[in-house]
Design a protein around this motif. Structure first.
Motif, PDB file in Angstrom:
ATOM      1  N   ARG A   1       0.799  -1.224   0.000  1.00 17.68           N
ATOM      2  CA  ARG A   1       0.000   0.000   0.000  1.00 17.68           C
ATOM      3  C   ARG A   1       0.836   1.279   0.000  1.00 17.68           C
ATOM      4  O   ARG A   1       0.275   2.370   0.022  1.00 17.68           O
ATOM      5  CB  ARG A   1      -0.950  -0.002   1.208  1.00 17.68           C
ATOM      6  N   THR A   2       2.147   1.160  -0.026  1.00 18.78           N
ATOM      7  CA  THR A   2       2.968   2.368  -0.161  1.00 18.78           C
ATOM      8  C   THR A   2       3.194   2.727  -1.623  1.00 18.78           C
ATOM      9  O   THR A   2       3.705   3.807  -1.922  1.00 18.78           O
ATOM     10  CB  THR A   2       4.332   2.197   0.530  1.00 18.78           C
ATOM     11  N   THR A   3       2.841   1.817  -2.531  1.00 18.08           N
ATOM     12  CA  THR A   3       3.035   2.077  -3.958  1.00 18.08           C
ATOM     13  C   THR A   3       1.804   2.750  -4.551  1.00 18.08           C
ATOM     14  O   THR A   3       0.673   2.503  -4.128  1.00 18.08           O
ATOM     15  CB  THR A   3       3.307   0.770  -4.723  1.00 18.08           C
ATOM     16  N   GLY A   4       2.031   3.588  -5.553  1.00 19.86           N
ATOM     17  CA  GLY A   4       0.911   4.221  -6.239  1.00 19.86           C
ATOM     18  C   GLY A   4       0.080   3.226  -7.021  1.00 19.86           C
ATOM     19  O   GLY A   4      -1.114   3.422  -7.225  1.00 19.86           O
ATOM     20  N   LEU A   5       0.730   2.131  -7.464  1.00 30.10           N
ATOM     21  CA  LEU A   5       0.058   1.075  -8.227  1.00 30.10           C
ATOM     22  C   LEU A   5       0.200  -0.231  -7.450  1.00 30.10           C
ATOM     23  O   LEU A   5       1.307  -0.769  -7.331  1.00 30.10           O
ATOM     24  CB  LEU A   5       0.677   0.943  -9.624  1.00 30.10           C
ATOM     25  N   ARG A   6      -0.907  -0.698  -6.918  1.00 23.93           N
ATOM     26  CA  ARG A   6      -0.874  -1.876  -6.038  1.00 23.93           C
ATOM     27  C   ARG A   6      -1.559  -3.051  -6.718  1.00 23.93           C
ATOM     28  O   ARG A   6      -2.613  -2.895  -7.342  1.00 23.93           O
ATOM     29  CB  ARG A   6      -1.589  -1.547  -4.726  1.00 23.93           C
ATOM     30  N   VAL A   7      -0.975  -4.227  -6.580  1.00 26.31           N
ATOM     31  CA  VAL A   7      -1.585  -5.462  -7.059  1.00 26.31           C
ATOM     32  C   VAL A   7      -2.148  -6.185  -5.837  1.00 26.31           C
ATOM     33  O   VAL A   7      -1.396  -6.764  -5.052  1.00 26.31           O
ATOM     34  CB  VAL A   7      -0.555  -6.348  -7.792  1.00 26.31           C
ATOM     35  N   PRO A   8      -3.460  -6.155  -5.640  1.00 24.49           N
ATOM     36  CA  PRO A   8      -4.044  -6.798  -4.457  1.00 24.49           C
ATOM     37  C   PRO A   8      -3.964  -8.320  -4.550  1.00 24.49           C
ATOM     38  O   PRO A   8      -3.824  -8.898  -5.638  1.00 24.49           O
ATOM     39  CB  PRO A   8      -5.507  -6.336  -4.486  1.00 24.49           C
ATOM     40  N   ILE A   9      -4.036  -8.971  -3.405  1.00 24.78           N
ATOM     41  CA  ILE A   9      -4.136 -10.424  -3.370  1.00 24.78           C
ATOM     42  C   ILE A   9      -5.458 -10.834  -4.010  1.00 24.78           C
ATOM     43  O   ILE A   9      -6.515 -10.286  -3.679  1.00 24.78           O
ATOM     44  CB  ILE A   9      -4.060 -10.935  -1.926  1.00 24.78           C
ATOM     45  N   SER A  10      -5.413 -11.781  -4.941  1.00 23.19           N
ATOM     46  CA  SER A  10      -6.646 -12.198  -5.620  1.00 23.19           C
ATOM     47  C   SER A  10      -6.441 -13.554  -6.275  1.00 23.19           C
ATOM     48  O   SER A  10      -5.313 -14.023  -6.439  1.00 23.19           O
ATOM     49  CB  SER A  10      -7.047 -11.176  -6.685  1.00 23.19           C
ATOM     50  N   ARG A  11      -7.551 -14.146  -6.666  1.00 14.27           N
ATOM     51  CA  ARG A  11      -7.490 -15.346  -7.492  1.00 14.27           C
ATOM     52  C   ARG A  11      -7.114 -14.935  -8.917  1.00 14.27           C
ATOM     53  O   ARG A  11      -7.313 -13.771  -9.297  1.00 14.27           O
ATOM     54  CB  ARG A  11      -8.830 -16.073  -7.475  1.00 14.27           C
ATOM     55  N   PRO A  12      -6.582 -15.862  -9.734  1.00 17.60           N
ATOM     56  CA  PRO A  12      -6.155 -15.500 -11.089  1.00 17.60           C
ATOM     57  C   PRO A  12      -7.248 -14.842 -11.929  1.00 17.60           C
ATOM     58  O   PRO A  12      -6.979 -13.890 -12.671  1.00 17.60           O
ATOM     59  CB  PRO A  12      -5.729 -16.846 -11.690  1.00 17.60           C
ATOM     60  N   GLU A  13      -8.492 -15.323 -11.788  1.00 15.25           N
ATOM     61  CA  GLU A  13      -9.571 -14.748 -12.595  1.00 15.25           C
ATOM     62  C   GLU A  13      -9.940 -13.334 -12.157  1.00 15.25           C
ATOM     63  O   GLU A  13     -10.608 -12.595 -12.891  1.00 15.25           O
ATOM     64  CB  GLU A  13     -10.813 -15.649 -12.557  1.00 15.25           C
ATOM     65  N   SER A  14      -9.477 -12.948 -10.965  1.00 21.33           N
ATOM     66  CA  SER A  14      -9.765 -11.602 -10.448  1.00 21.33           C
ATOM     67  C   SER A  14      -8.515 -10.730 -10.385  1.00 21.33           C
ATOM     68  O   SER A  14      -8.534  -9.682  -9.731  1.00 21.33           O
ATOM     69  CB  SER A  14     -10.375 -11.710  -9.042  1.00 21.33           C
ATOM     70  N   ARG A  15      -7.448 -11.157 -11.059  1.00 21.67           N
ATOM     71  CA  ARG A  15      -6.198 -10.384 -11.009  1.00 21.67           C
ATOM     72  C   ARG A  15      -6.467  -8.967 -11.508  1.00 21.67           C
ATOM     73  O   ARG A  15      -7.107  -8.760 -12.541  1.00 21.67           O
ATOM     74  CB  ARG A  15      -5.120 -11.056 -11.848  1.00 21.67           C
ATOM     75  N   ARG A  16      -5.968  -7.984 -10.753  1.00 22.77           N
ATOM     76  CA  ARG A  16      -6.292  -6.601 -11.063  1.00 22.77           C
ATOM     77  C   ARG A  16      -5.176  -5.679 -10.587  1.00 22.77           C
ATOM     78  O   ARG A  16      -4.289  -6.092  -9.838  1.00 22.77           O
ATOM     79  CB  ARG A  16      -7.617  -6.200 -10.418  1.00 22.77           C
ATOM     80  N   ILE A  17      -5.262  -4.431 -11.003  1.00 19.80           N
ATOM     81  CA  ILE A  17      -4.308  -3.404 -10.620  1.00 19.80           C
ATOM     82  C   ILE A  17      -5.094  -2.254  -9.991  1.00 19.80           C
ATOM     83  O   ILE A  17      -6.092  -1.794 -10.552  1.00 19.80           O
ATOM     84  CB  ILE A  17      -3.515  -2.899 -11.841  1.00 19.80           C
TER      85      ILE A  17
END
Length: 452
Positions: free
Chosen positions: A333-349
Motif C-alpha cells: 500500500r505504499t506504492t501508487g500502483l498496487r496489485v491486491p491479493i486475488s485469485r487469477p480470474e480476479s487479477r487486477r491493478i
C-alpha cells in the motif's frame, strides 16, 4: 396509470414509483467538475418529450461559477441535444414528492456525441478497448468526510459531533464504534442506496476523523461512474438530514489524511470473458505488465484529471497514506500502483492516485486510458518495488499548473481522450488556477505581514 416510459427503467425505479403518482423528473448531465446540470420538470411533461436542450457552455463553467474562454473561438452557446438514458433512471428518495433522476446522453444537433461531455469521454475510452476485443472492468472505492456544518469559508473544517456528544476522533481506522458515532447518517445512506438500486460492497471507518469509505462491486466503467455521480449527491443529502456536511474534497482537514477514489482495474476478452491479466495456468501475462507500464508512463499526464483542484495536491504528502510515486508492488500500500491479493480470474491493478474530488467519469477515463496505452505500446514496467515506496523519489506534479503542463505535453493522452476535450479542460482548469492564485491565504498573512 404509470407513464409508458417507466417500463424502460431499472426495476428499482419501477418499484419506487409503484402505486404512487410520479411528480417530477430531473434531466441531468455531469459537467466538467462532475456537478449535476440540467432541468427538472413535471413527469407529465417529461412523458411527452423525446429530447431536451442545454447550451454547450455548461462544459465551460468553472467550479467557482465563472466561465472559461471557449478554445474553439466564438462563445455563441449553441444548444446540445439531451436524450434520456432510461437505464440510468433512479429515485431521489430525499425529496418531498416522488421524483426520479435520469442521466441524459449529450449530442450535437447533427446527432454526434459531444466530445467534451465527460460521460462521452469515458464512453470513448471504453470503445477503444472494445475495438481491440477487450472489455474493461473497474471497482472504485469512495472515501469522504462527514464534517460539522461550515457556513463560513474562513473557518477551518471541524469533525462532526457524534452520538456520544464528542467530536469524531482520528486514527480509528476500521473501528466499528467510530462508525456507530454517526450511524444515523450511515443508515440513511444504506436506505437511499437501496431505494436507488445501488449495491454497496462495504462501509468502513477510514483513518481520518469522520472519514468513511464505501466500496462498490466491480463492473462496467460507465455504469459505475454513473453510480458514483449519484452517490455523491445521495451521501450529501443523507448528511444534511443529520445536521452535518459530507465533503469529497481531497484534503478538507489540516493534519488529517486525504480522501481517495482508489480504482481497481481488470480487462476481459469480449469473446471468452477471460481476464487477460492471467493465462490458463493462472500466471501473470505480458498484458498485465504492459498495463502497469502504461500507467507508469502516462499517469503523470493524467494527474490533472485525477487531482483536478489546487486542494488535490495537499493529499500528495508523505506519511498520510497517499501515494507520492508511480512504483508498483504486490499487496504493497505504499506504492501508487498496487496489485491486491486475488485469485487469477480476479487479477487486477489498483490505481491509488485518484482523489475523491475528481469527476468520476474523467477519473475512470484517465486511468483506463493509461492502461490502454500500455496494452497497445507493449512496454515493460520498472521492477517491482519490494520495500517502502514512500522512500522513493517523488514522481507526481506538485501543483495543478504543473499537472496541466504535463497533460498538454503528452500527445498520446491527448489523442485517446480527444483533443477538443483536452482544450476545454485546460481552459476551465487554468481559469480556476488563475483565480486561486489571486487569493491571499491566512498563512501568508500570519507569517509575511510583519516579518518580511
Amino acid at each position: 396509470m404509470k407513464p409508458h416510459w417507466i417500463d424502460e427503467t431499472p426495476s428499482a425505479a419501477q418499484d419506487y414509483v409503484a402505486g404512487r403518482r410520479l411528480d417530477e423528473v430531473e434531466c441531468i448531465v455531469a459537467d466538467i467538475a462532475g456537478v449535476a446540470r440540467g432541468k427538472a420538470m413535471p413527469a407529465s411533461k417529461f412523458a411527452h418529450q423525446e429530447r431536451f436542450y442545454l447550451p454547450n457552455s455548461i462544459f465551460l463553467q468553472t467550479i467557482t461559477g465563472d466561465w472559461a474562454d471557449n478554445p474553439s473561438g466564438a462563445f455563441t452557446e449553441p444548444d446540445m441535444i439531451l436524450t434520456p438514458d432510461f437505464s440510468t433512471a433512479t429515485a431521489a428518495p430525499w425529496t418531498a414528492d416522488v421524483t426520479l433522476q435520469v442521466i441524459h446522453d449529450v449530442s450535437d444537433q447533427s446527432g454526434n456525441p459531444v466530445p467534451i461531455a465527460p460521460r462521452n469521454v469515458l464512453k470513448r475510452i471504453v470503445d477503444l478497448y472494445r475495438q481491440r476485443g477487450w472489455r474493461p472492468i473497474v471497482a472504485p472505492e469512495m472515501e469522504f468526510f462527514l464534517v460539522a456544518r461550515n457556513i463560513d469559508p474562513n473557518q477551518p473544517i471541524m469533525p462532526p459531533m457524534g452520538r456520544s456528544g464528542r467530536r469524531a476522533a482520528a486514527k480509528q481506522a476500521y473501528s466499528m464504534s467510530a462508525v456507530d458515532e454517526y450511524g444515523k447518517v450511515i443508515d440513511d445512506i444504506y436506505d437511499f442506496a437501496e431505494a436507488q438500486g445501488f449495491e454497496i460492497d462495504g462501509i468502513l471507518q477510514e483513518g481520518g476523523a469522520g472519514q468513511v469509505e464505501i466500496n462498490l462491486n466491480h463492473g462496467d466503467p460507465v455504469a459505475l461512474a454513473d453510480q458514483i455521480f449519484y452517490f455523491k449527491r445521495l451521501i450529501r443529502e443523507a448528511a444534511l438530514r443529520h445536521d452535518c456536511f459530507a465533503t469529497f474534497m481531497a484534503k478538507p482537514i489540516e493534519g488529517e489524511p486525504g480522501s481517495a477514489m482508489h480504482i481497481h482495474h481488470s480487462v476481459v476478452g469480449i469473446d471468452d470473458g477471460r481476464n487477460i491479466f492471467s493465462d490458463v495456468q493462472g500466471r501473470e501475462t505480458p498484458a498485465f505488465m504492459h498495463f502497469i507500464a502504461g500507467m507508469q508512463k502516462h499517469l503523470p499526464a493524467a494527474v490533472a484529471l485525477l487531482a483536478p483542484y489546487v486542494n488535490s495536491y495537499r493529499r500528495y504528502v508523505p506519511d498520510f497514506a497517499a501515494p507520492i510515486n508511480l512504483e508498483w508492488g504486490r499487496d504493497n500500500r505504499t506504492t501508487g500502483l498496487r496489485v491486491p491479493i486475488s485469485r487469477p480470474e480476479s487479477r487486477r491493478i489498483e490505481n491509488r492516485l485518484a482523489g475523491m474530488d475528481c469527476n468520476p467519469y474523467l477519473g475512470l477515463a484517465a486511468s483506463l486510458a493509461c492502461g490502454y496505452l500500455g496494452l497497445v505500446e507493449a512496454e515493460a514496467p520498472r521492477a517491482e518495488c519490494l520495500g517502502d515506496a514512500y522512500m522513493s523519489q517523488d514522481e507526481l506534479p506538485y501543483n495543478l499548473g504543473d499537472a496541466l503542463d504535463l497533460m498538454d505535453e503528452n500527445a498520446a493522452m491527448r489523442e485517446v481522450l480527444g483533443a477538443e476535450f483536452i482544450a476545454v479542460y485546460q481552459a476551465v482548469k487554468r481559469n480556476e488556477y488563475k483565480e486561486f492564485l489571486q487569493v491571499i491565504s491566512p498563512w501568508e498573512r500570519e507569517h509575511l505581514l510583519l516579518n518580511v
